[in-house]
Design a protein around this motif. Sequence first.
Motif, PDB file in Angstrom:
ATOM      1  N   ALA A   1       3.887  17.765  13.794  1.00  0.00           N
ATOM      2  CA  ALA A   1       4.216  17.761  15.226  1.00  0.00           C
ATOM      3  C   ALA A   1       5.663  18.173  15.446  1.00  0.00           C
ATOM      4  O   ALA A   1       5.969  18.947  16.359  1.00  0.00           O
ATOM      5  N   ALA A   2       6.569  17.682  14.619  1.00  0.00           N
ATOM      6  CA  ALA A   2       7.979  18.043  14.753  1.00  0.00           C
ATOM      7  C   ALA A   2       8.175  19.531  14.490  1.00  0.00           C
ATOM      8  O   ALA A   2       8.937  20.200  15.193  1.00  0.00           O
ATOM      9  N   SER A   3       7.484  20.056  13.493  1.00  0.00           N
ATOM     10  CA  SER A   3       7.601  21.477  13.179  1.00  0.00           C
ATOM     11  C   SER A   3       7.138  22.333  14.353  1.00  0.00           C
ATOM     12  O   SER A   3       7.804  23.292  14.742  1.00  0.00           O
ATOM     13  N   VAL A   4       6.015  21.978  14.934  1.00  0.00           N
ATOM     14  CA  VAL A   4       5.488  22.726  16.084  1.00  0.00           C
ATOM     15  C   VAL A   4       6.434  22.601  17.263  1.00  0.00           C
ATOM     16  O   VAL A   4       6.744  23.592  17.938  1.00  0.00           O
ATOM     17  N   LEU A   5       6.921  21.395  17.525  1.00  0.00           N
ATOM     18  CA  LEU A   5       7.826  21.170  18.649  1.00  0.00           C
ATOM     19  C   LEU A   5       9.081  22.017  18.513  1.00  0.00           C
ATOM     20  O   LEU A   5       9.480  22.703  19.456  1.00  0.00           O
ATOM     21  N   PHE A   6       9.696  21.989  17.335  1.00  0.00           N
ATOM     22  CA  PHE A   6      10.939  22.733  17.154  1.00  0.00           C
ATOM     23  C   PHE A   6      10.716  24.238  17.129  1.00  0.00           C
ATOM     24  O   PHE A   6      11.605  25.004  17.458  1.00  0.00           O
ATOM     25  N   ARG A   7       9.523  24.665  16.761  1.00  0.00           N
ATOM     26  CA  ARG A   7       9.227  26.096  16.752  1.00  0.00           C
ATOM     27  C   ARG A   7       9.089  26.625  18.187  1.00  0.00           C
ATOM     28  O   ARG A   7       9.532  27.715  18.503  1.00  0.00           O
TER      29      ARG A   7
ATOM     30  N   PHE B   1       9.826  26.953  25.589  1.00  0.00           N
ATOM     31  CA  PHE B   1       9.684  26.105  26.769  1.00  0.00           C
ATOM     32  C   PHE B   1      10.987  25.969  27.543  1.00  0.00           C
ATOM     33  O   PHE B   1      10.978  25.835  28.772  1.00  0.00           O
TER      34      PHE B   1
ATOM     35  N   LEU C   1      10.024  24.863  21.119  1.00  0.00           N
ATOM     36  CA  LEU C   1      10.968  24.310  22.082  1.00  0.00           C
ATOM     37  C   LEU C   1      11.799  25.372  22.760  1.00  0.00           C
ATOM     38  O   LEU C   1      11.941  25.348  23.994  1.00  0.00           O
TER      39      LEU C   1
END
Length: 104
Positions: free
Chosen positions: A91-97, A102, A99
Motif C-alpha cells: 500500500a505504501a509503495s502504491v501510495l508513494f508511486r 494526485f 501521490l
Amino acid sequence: MAFREYAENFGLDMEAYDEAVADPATEARVMLDKHDGEGLGVQGTPTFFLDGELNQPATEAHGTIPAPAALSRFLADWAWVIVVLLWVATAASVLFRFLPVFLG
C-alpha cells in the motif's frame, strides 16, 4: 566449515578478520553477548524474542521436532503479521508511486 573459511568465501579482508579474531576485545564482546543470552534463558540458536517472550523452536539436534516443522509452526503462528507487513509495504509503495499524480 570453519568461520575463517566462511569469511574467505564471502570475500572479507582476511588480514582485518585475523586481527579482529586475535583481538582480546573481540573475545570479551563475544563473552558479554554469551552471558547476556544465558541471563535471558537462551540455550541455543535460533532463539527469538517476540513481545518479550522467549521463543526457541526445537531442532533436530535436540531430538524433539524437526527444524522444518518448527519453522512451519513459527510461520503458521506469525503468518498474519507477515501478511499485514506485506500489505502495508504494498500500500505504501502504491501510495508513494501515485501521490505526485494526485497532488498535481
